[in-house]
Scaffold this motif. Sequence first.
Motif, mmCIF file in Angstrom:
data_model
loop_
_atom_site.group_PDB
_atom_site.id
_atom_site.type_symbol
_atom_site.label_atom_id
_atom_site.label_comp_id
_atom_site.label_asym_id
_atom_site.label_seq_id
_atom_site.Cartn_x
_atom_site.Cartn_y
_atom_site.Cartn_z
ATOM 1 N N LYS A 1 49.958 -60.210 35.756
ATOM 2 C CA LYS A 1 49.306 -59.946 34.474
ATOM 3 C C LYS A 1 49.953 -58.688 33.870
ATOM 4 C CE LYS A 1 45.172 -59.674 36.303
ATOM 5 N NZ LYS A 1 45.447 -60.031 37.707
ATOM 6 N N ILE A 2 50.698 -58.871 32.785
ATOM 7 C CA ILE A 2 51.455 -57.783 32.176
ATOM 8 C C ILE A 2 50.888 -57.430 30.805
ATOM 9 C CG2 ILE A 2 53.729 -57.033 31.363
ATOM 10 C CD1 ILE A 2 53.614 -57.394 34.365
ATOM 11 N N ARG A 3 50.553 -56.169 30.621
ATOM 12 C CA ARG A 3 50.079 -55.730 29.309
ATOM 13 C C ARG A 3 51.249 -55.730 28.324
ATOM 14 N NH1 ARG A 3 51.414 -51.619 25.263
ATOM 15 N NH2 ARG A 3 49.650 -51.725 23.798
ATOM 16 N N VAL A 4 51.015 -56.312 27.150
ATOM 17 C CA VAL A 4 52.017 -56.310 26.087
ATOM 18 C C VAL A 4 51.354 -55.944 24.761
ATOM 19 C CG1 VAL A 4 53.528 -58.027 27.167
ATOM 20 C CG2 VAL A 4 51.676 -58.784 25.649
ATOM 21 N N GLN A 5 52.166 -55.541 23.803
ATOM 22 C CA GLN A 5 51.675 -55.370 22.442
ATOM 23 C C GLN A 5 51.354 -56.742 21.869
ATOM 24 O OE1 GLN A 5 55.321 -53.264 21.258
ATOM 25 N NE2 GLN A 5 54.049 -51.555 20.609
ATOM 26 N N GLN A 6 50.303 -56.798 21.046
ATOM 27 C CA GLN A 6 49.866 -58.076 20.496
ATOM 28 C C GLN A 6 50.899 -58.624 19.506
ATOM 29 O OE1 GLN A 6 46.772 -60.019 20.933
ATOM 30 N NE2 GLN A 6 48.215 -61.415 19.960
ATOM 31 N N TYR B 1 46.906 -49.577 23.892
ATOM 32 C CA TYR B 1 47.718 -48.737 24.771
ATOM 33 C C TYR B 1 46.857 -47.759 25.574
ATOM 34 C CZ TYR B 1 51.677 -45.740 26.133
ATOM 35 O OH TYR B 1 52.611 -45.037 26.830
ATOM 36 N N GLY B 2 45.822 -47.247 24.940
ATOM 37 C CA GLY B 2 44.972 -46.260 25.600
ATOM 38 C C GLY B 2 44.171 -46.803 26.771
ATOM 39 N N GLU B 3 44.104 -48.128 26.913
ATOM 40 C CA GLU B 3 43.327 -48.734 28.001
ATOM 41 C C GLU B 3 44.186 -49.114 29.202
ATOM 42 O OE1 GLU B 3 41.127 -52.023 26.474
ATOM 43 O OE2 GLU B 3 40.241 -50.875 24.816
ATOM 44 N N VAL B 4 45.499 -48.929 29.086
ATOM 45 C CA VAL B 4 46.408 -49.416 30.125
ATOM 46 C C VAL B 4 46.223 -48.689 31.451
ATOM 47 C CG1 VAL B 4 48.838 -49.713 30.785
ATOM 48 C CG2 VAL B 4 48.113 -50.204 28.440
ATOM 49 N N PHE B 5 46.060 -47.378 31.424
ATOM 50 C CA PHE B 5 45.958 -46.614 32.668
ATOM 51 C C PHE B 5 44.783 -47.091 33.516
ATOM 52 C CE2 PHE B 5 44.660 -43.072 35.366
ATOM 53 C CZ PHE B 5 45.870 -42.698 35.939
ATOM 54 N N THR C 1 42.200 -50.386 37.959
ATOM 55 C CA THR C 1 41.177 -51.348 38.378
ATOM 56 C C THR C 1 41.734 -52.728 38.709
ATOM 57 O OG1 THR C 1 40.749 -51.877 36.054
ATOM 58 C CG2 THR C 1 39.382 -50.164 37.054
ATOM 59 N N GLY C 2 43.018 -52.930 38.464
ATOM 60 C CA GLY C 2 43.621 -54.216 38.772
ATOM 61 C C GLY C 2 43.425 -55.266 37.700
ATOM 62 N N ILE C 3 42.912 -54.865 36.532
ATOM 63 C CA ILE C 3 42.770 -55.818 35.424
ATOM 64 C C ILE C 3 44.157 -56.334 35.025
ATOM 65 C CG2 ILE C 3 42.155 -56.041 32.978
ATOM 66 C CD1 ILE C 3 39.874 -54.069 33.516
ATOM 67 N N ILE C 4 45.144 -55.454 35.115
ATOM 68 C CA ILE C 4 46.534 -55.864 34.905
ATOM 69 C C ILE C 4 47.354 -55.426 36.116
ATOM 70 C CG2 ILE C 4 46.475 -55.821 32.374
ATOM 71 C CD1 ILE C 4 47.799 -53.050 32.487
ATOM 72 N N SER D 1 54.921 -39.967 30.085
ATOM 73 C CA SER D 1 53.899 -39.182 29.376
ATOM 74 C C SER D 1 52.510 -39.816 29.450
ATOM 75 C CB SER D 1 54.309 -38.971 27.913
ATOM 76 O OG SER D 1 54.408 -40.205 27.239
ATOM 77 N N SER D 2 52.439 -41.135 29.646
ATOM 78 C CA SER D 2 51.154 -41.823 29.744
ATOM 79 C C SER D 2 50.521 -41.705 31.126
ATOM 80 C CB SER D 2 51.350 -43.311 29.429
ATOM 81 O OG SER D 2 52.197 -43.895 30.407
ATOM 82 N N ASN D 3 51.307 -41.208 32.090
ATOM 83 C CA ASN D 3 50.871 -41.112 33.490
ATOM 84 C C ASN D 3 50.691 -42.477 34.163
ATOM 85 O OD1 ASN D 3 50.796 -38.253 33.608
ATOM 86 N ND2 ASN D 3 48.788 -38.254 32.615
ATOM 87 N N HIS D 4 51.223 -43.522 33.567
ATOM 88 C CA HIS D 4 51.110 -44.848 34.187
ATOM 89 C C HIS D 4 51.810 -44.893 35.544
ATOM 90 C CE1 HIS D 4 50.467 -46.909 29.991
ATOM 91 N NE2 HIS D 4 49.487 -46.104 30.337
ATOM 92 N N TYR D 5 52.800 -44.028 35.721
ATOM 93 C CA TYR D 5 53.548 -43.997 36.987
ATOM 94 C C TYR D 5 52.661 -43.607 38.164
ATOM 95 C CZ TYR D 5 53.486 -38.906 36.585
ATOM 96 O OH TYR D 5 53.082 -37.596 36.505
ATOM 97 N N GLN D 6 51.522 -42.985 37.884
ATOM 98 C CA GLN D 6 50.627 -42.606 38.977
ATOM 99 C C GLN D 6 50.032 -43.840 39.660
ATOM 100 O OE1 GLN D 6 47.721 -39.805 37.512
ATOM 101 N NE2 GLN D 6 49.271 -38.350 36.800
ATOM 102 N N GLU D 7 49.958 -44.945 38.934
ATOM 103 C CA GLU D 7 49.441 -46.199 39.486
ATOM 104 C C GLU D 7 50.552 -47.214 39.731
ATOM 105 O OE1 GLU D 7 46.344 -46.652 40.451
ATOM 106 O OE2 GLU D 7 45.819 -44.622 39.788
#
Length: 342
Positions: A184-189, A209-213, A218-221, A233-239
Motif C-alpha cells: 500500500k503506497i501513498r501517492v498524490q491524488q 501529505y501531513g498524514e503519511v507519518f 500504524t501500518g495503514i500504508i 524533512s518529513s521524518n518519514h525515514y524514522q519509520e
Amino acid sequence: MKTKKFSGLLAAAIFAGTLLTACGSNQEKTTSDAGSKDKEKPSYTFRLADNQPADYPTVVGDKQFAKLVEERTDGRIKIEVFPSAQLGDEKSVLEQVQLGAIEFTRINASPLAEFNKDFSVLGLPYVFESDEHLWSFLESEKGTELLDGLEQSKMKGLAYYDSGSRNFYSTKELKSIDDLKGLKIRVQQSEINIDFMKAIGASATPMPYGEVFSALQTGIIDGAENNLPSFDSSNHYQEAKSIILDHHQRIPEVLLMSDAVWDKLDEEDKEIIKQAALDSVETQKAEWDKWEQRSEKKLKDEGVTFTEVKDLKPWQDAVKPMVEKHSKDYKDIMDAIEQARP
C-alpha cells in the motif's frame, strides 16, 4: 463669486490628484519634483507565497528572485517572501493569485495540470532519463510554451525550479520492482499516479501529505514516494528504513505570477521580473544539490538502506501501456521530450 470659483478649482485639483495616486493597496505612484511634467515610475510591494520552510531550496530561490528584482529596480519593486504556508495552502493561494490578491507563488507542477492538461505529461513515470534530460526539455521552446499556456488560467509562468526525482521508500525491504507488489503506497491524488501503482503491482493509497507519518507508524500504508529532501524533512525515514532509487518522476516546481498584476506592469518592469526569475534558477538548483547531498548523508547515518536501480527496463516495460494511455493526446510534447534527450 471669487470664493465659489476658487472652491471649484480646488475640488478639481484634489480630484485629479486622487486619480493620479489611486492605484491599489500594494502600489504607490509618486510624481517628480514640483514643476516637472514627468512622472516617476510606480513603486510596488508584492507578496510571494511558498509552503516550504524558510531554508528550503525553493524559498532560497524565491528570495534570490526578490533580491534581483529589488536591485534591478533600485528598490522601486519589493517582493516579500512568505514561507511555511503563511499565506495559506497551495489551493487557496492559487485562487488568490488568479484574482490578483497575492501576486506571486511557487508551486509544484503537478497541480497545474488542473489548469493546463499539458502539465500532466510531466508526471508520467520514467519519461525523463536524467536531470539533464529534464532541464533540456524545460529550457526548450516547448517547455516555455507550457509556462505561457497558464495565461489562459490567469497565471503567468515565470520559471521552473528544481525538485529532484521521486523514489519509493517503505517499512518493507525494497530491492527490486517485485518488492512493491501488493504494498500500500501513498501517492498524490491523480489518475496518473493511481494507474502507475496498478502498473507496478502496488496499491495506490491517496492521502494528505501531513498524514503519511502516522500512517507509516500504524501500518495503514507500507510506504510512500518522494524526493530525498522531503523524505528527510518529513521524518518519514524514522519509520521507512528502505528506499529504492528508481527516479520514477522528475516533476519541477514553477514560479508563478498573477496575470492580472502582470498586465498592469509596463514592458520594462515585465522584462526585469521575467529575467530575474530566470536568473534565480541557478541559485535554487545549487541549493537543491546541497540539500540532496546533505539529506542522503543524514539518511544513511540514520540507518536507511539505499538501493540504486541499475536496469530501468523492467520498470519502463511495466508502465509502458499506462504511459501510452496518458500521453496519446500529447504527441507534440512527447516528441519534444524525446528530442531533448542528451
